[in-house]
Design an enzyme around this catalytic site. Structure first.
Site, short mmCIF file in Angstrom:
data_model
loop_
_atom_site.label_atom_id
_atom_site.label_comp_id
_atom_site.label_asym_id
_atom_site.label_seq_id
_atom_site.Cartn_x
_atom_site.Cartn_y
_atom_site.Cartn_z
N GLY A 28 1.04 -1.32 -0.13
CA GLY A 28 -0.03 -0.04 0.01
C GLY A 28 0.87 1.32 0.05
O GLY A 28 0.44 2.36 0.72
N GLY A 71 -0.40 4.81 -1.07
CA GLY A 71 -1.59 5.12 -0.17
C GLY A 71 -1.01 6.24 0.59
O GLY A 71 0.00 6.87 0.65
N GLN A 72 -2.11 6.84 1.33
CA GLN A 72 -1.80 8.14 2.31
C GLN A 72 -0.77 7.88 3.27
O GLN A 72 0.07 8.72 3.44
CB GLN A 72 -3.03 8.53 2.88
CG GLN A 72 -2.93 9.79 3.52
CD GLN A 72 -4.15 10.07 4.59
OE1 GLN A 72 -4.77 9.22 4.93
NE2 GLN A 72 -4.30 11.14 5.10
N ARG A 101 -2.46 -0.34 -8.15
CA ARG A 101 -2.79 0.45 -9.37
C ARG A 101 -2.23 1.56 -9.64
O ARG A 101 -2.13 2.06 -10.57
CB ARG A 101 -4.16 0.07 -9.51
CG ARG A 101 -4.58 -1.31 -9.74
CD ARG A 101 -5.83 -1.57 -10.24
NE ARG A 101 -6.26 -3.06 -10.42
CZ ARG A 101 -7.48 -3.26 -10.10
NH1 ARG A 101 -8.37 -2.56 -9.56
NH2 ARG A 101 -7.79 -4.67 -10.28
N TYR A 157 -15.73 -2.45 6.94
CA TYR A 157 -14.17 -2.15 7.17
C TYR A 157 -13.85 -2.58 8.71
O TYR A 157 -13.09 -3.17 8.97
CB TYR A 157 -14.11 -0.69 6.95
CG TYR A 157 -12.80 -0.09 7.26
CD1 TYR A 157 -11.54 -0.48 6.56
CD2 TYR A 157 -12.56 0.71 8.40
CE1 TYR A 157 -10.36 0.13 6.88
CE2 TYR A 157 -11.29 1.46 8.75
CZ TYR A 157 -10.05 1.07 8.03
OH TYR A 157 -9.01 1.55 8.32
N LYS A 208 -11.28 -5.35 10.24
CA LYS A 208 -10.03 -4.96 11.00
C LYS A 208 -9.98 -5.91 12.30
O LYS A 208 -9.05 -6.12 12.70
CB LYS A 208 -10.17 -3.48 11.36
CG LYS A 208 -9.72 -2.48 10.14
CD LYS A 208 -8.28 -2.59 9.83
CE LYS A 208 -8.20 -1.82 8.62
NZ LYS A 208 -6.40 -2.26 8.17
N1 LIG Z 1 -5.89 7.05 6.60
C1 LIG Z 1 -6.54 6.97 7.79
O1 LIG Z 1 -6.78 7.74 8.25
C2 LIG Z 1 -6.50 5.68 8.63
C3 LIG Z 1 -6.84 5.45 9.98
C4 LIG Z 1 -6.84 4.36 10.63
C5 LIG Z 1 -6.33 3.17 10.12
N2 LIG Z 1 -6.03 3.29 8.69
C6 LIG Z 1 -4.96 2.09 8.11
O2 LIG Z 1 -3.80 2.64 7.74
C7 LIG Z 1 -3.53 1.66 6.35
C8 LIG Z 1 -3.02 2.42 5.32
O3 LIG Z 1 -4.35 3.41 5.17
P1 LIG Z 1 -4.13 4.48 4.09
O4 LIG Z 1 -4.86 5.79 4.58
O5 LIG Z 1 -2.58 4.65 3.55
O6 LIG Z 1 -5.03 3.93 2.93
P2 LIG Z 1 -5.16 4.20 1.23
O7 LIG Z 1 -6.30 3.65 1.01
O8 LIG Z 1 -4.76 5.47 1.17
O9 LIG Z 1 -3.94 3.16 0.83
C9 LIG Z 1 -4.36 1.90 0.70
C10 LIG Z 1 -3.52 1.33 -0.41
O10 LIG Z 1 -3.73 0.05 -0.37
C11 LIG Z 1 -3.63 -0.14 -1.87
N3 LIG Z 1 -4.23 -1.59 -2.33
C12 LIG Z 1 -5.72 -1.78 -2.65
N4 LIG Z 1 -5.84 -3.05 -2.72
C13 LIG Z 1 -4.65 -3.65 -3.00
C14 LIG Z 1 -4.37 -5.06 -3.26
N5 LIG Z 1 -5.25 -5.84 -3.70
N6 LIG Z 1 -2.91 -5.29 -3.41
C15 LIG Z 1 -1.96 -4.22 -3.01
N7 LIG Z 1 -2.27 -3.23 -2.65
C16 LIG Z 1 -3.60 -2.70 -2.56
C17 LIG Z 1 -4.29 0.87 -2.67
O11 LIG Z 1 -3.84 0.97 -4.14
C18 LIG Z 1 -3.96 2.21 -1.79
O12 LIG Z 1 -2.79 2.60 -2.50
C19 LIG Z 1 -4.86 0.73 6.23
O13 LIG Z 1 -4.66 -0.35 6.77
C20 LIG Z 1 -5.99 1.70 6.79
O14 LIG Z 1 -6.86 0.70 7.32
C21 LIG Z 1 -5.61 4.64 7.92
#
Ligand SMILES: NC(=O)c1ccc[n+]([C@@H]2O[C@H](COP(=O)([O-])OP(=O)(O)OC[C@H]3O[C@@H](n4cnc5c(N)ncnc54)[C@H](O)[C@@H]3O)[C@@H](O)[C@H]2O)c1
Length: 316
Positions: free
Chosen positions: A8, A11-12, A36, A143, A147
């Protein structure tokens, strides 16, 4: 030292976690695994990058073996709002994806697996203020369900197979670098962006909605501090981490301290029900006692820092 893999990675959280890990351990031993979304040229130039689908077990396993990975920061996930739109995909990525990662960690005897759980595990019926680390978990979203199941699965792999699984329950994460996509706390970053661009903002939760939030540098710190904690000190595998709690209205007020003309109105949508099922604040004493967790940013410092960074980025 063997290599670290971040799933990931585009991602963020992954985007900034990769840079922090590279700064600490060197750029060549941190492999960024995207899915992707095409990363920026700057991101690709910053160190090794590969695409991987965590649902493709063979592809994922080859990546682990070929790159001599011993630690995984597993950030690939489908988040709350997108998860409610597409619960099947959420289940698939968050459960089957995690299962593949745990299996590969078990088979190849990896050193450590760090994941990000969420405040979405709690759900209704749980005390919403100072929510305990160890409490009943009754999530109402797909979700949250994935989790909770993920936490249980990871703990099972620790007890049964010795996989060193560790996880933090992150609150809403605020960042000026990478835009959030599909979470219930996205309004906070959207509000900052609108204010800096001189736009009015319509917030999708009520003004009095209070949620726990964390600035990205502290979220990264929590993941890396937990990864480095001495195993002998850990009584838990999963930890609440708290930083600050504020309402949507208080966030708008803190922005107006710097941008007095900012206007925000409130039009709750389907995400209000998700927010209403989450805690307002967390008891993170286990994290503080077992691995000295301590956040560094409060609302005022976060607002100052975010607005300064967004001004450099958005206002040309
Ligand atoms: N951002 C928040 O506010 C927040 C809060 C609590 C927990 N989290 C947790 O932190 C983690 C990261 O979150 P984030 O905010 O970066 O999420 P995000 O959605 O920005 O990034 C997640 C990434 O996972 C990738 N992904 C999706 N399907 C996939 C697959 N089949 N194979 C490989 N990669 C895949 C996506 O391309 C994406 O870039 C997650 O587990 C999320 O649940 C985030």
């Amino acid at each position: 030292m063997n290599a670290i893999l971040v799933t990931g990675a585009v991602g963020q959280i992954g985007t900034e976690l990769v840079q922090a890990l590279r700064k600490k351990y060197g750029k060549d031993c941190v492999i960024a695994a995207g899915h992707r979304t095409k990363p920026t040229k700057e991101f690709i130039d910053s160190g090794p990058f590969q695409f991987v689908n965590v649902l493709d077990r063979d592809q994922f396993e080859k990546m682990i073996v070929n790159n001599d990975i011993d630690t995984i920061y597993h950030m690939a996930s489908i988040l709350s709002a997108v998860g409610e739109m597409n619960p099947q995909l959420c289940y698939e990525v968050n459960m089957s994806g995690l299962f593949n990662v745990l299996e590969v960690a078990r088979i190849h005897k990896l050193e450590r697996l760090i994941t990000a759980s969420s405040i979405a595990v709690f759900g209704s019926g749980v005390p919403r203020d100072n929510t305990p680390n160890d409490t009943i978990l009754l999530p109402t979203t797909m979700y949250g369900i994935t989790k909770v199941a993920g936490e249980l699965l990871g703990t099972y792999y620790f007890r049964k197979f010795g996989v060193d699984y560790r996880s933090v329950r992150l609150p809403g994460i605020i960042s000026s670098e990478t835009m959030p996509a599909g979470g219930t706390t996205d309004y906070s970053v959207e509000m900052y962006c609108a204010a800096v661009e001189g736009r009015r903002y319509t917030c999708f939760v009520r003004e009095d909605t209070v949620l726990p939030m964390m600035y990205m540098p502290d979220a990264i710190k929590s993941l890396m501090d937990l990864a480095e904690a001495a195993g002998s000190q850990l009584k838990h595998r999963i930890f609440n981490v708290h930083s600050m709690s504020f309402s949507a209205g208080e966030l708008a007020d803190s922005i107006r301290e710097i941008i007095p003309t900012f206007v925000c109105d409130y039009k709750p949508d389907y995400r209000q029900a998700i927010a209403d099922s989450w805690p307002r604040s967390l008891d993170d004493s286990a994290a503080r006692e077992e691995w000295n967790w301590e956040p560094t940013f409060d609302l005022t410092r976060m607002t100052e820092d975010t607005i300064e960074k967004l001004r450099r980025k958005l206002v040309k």
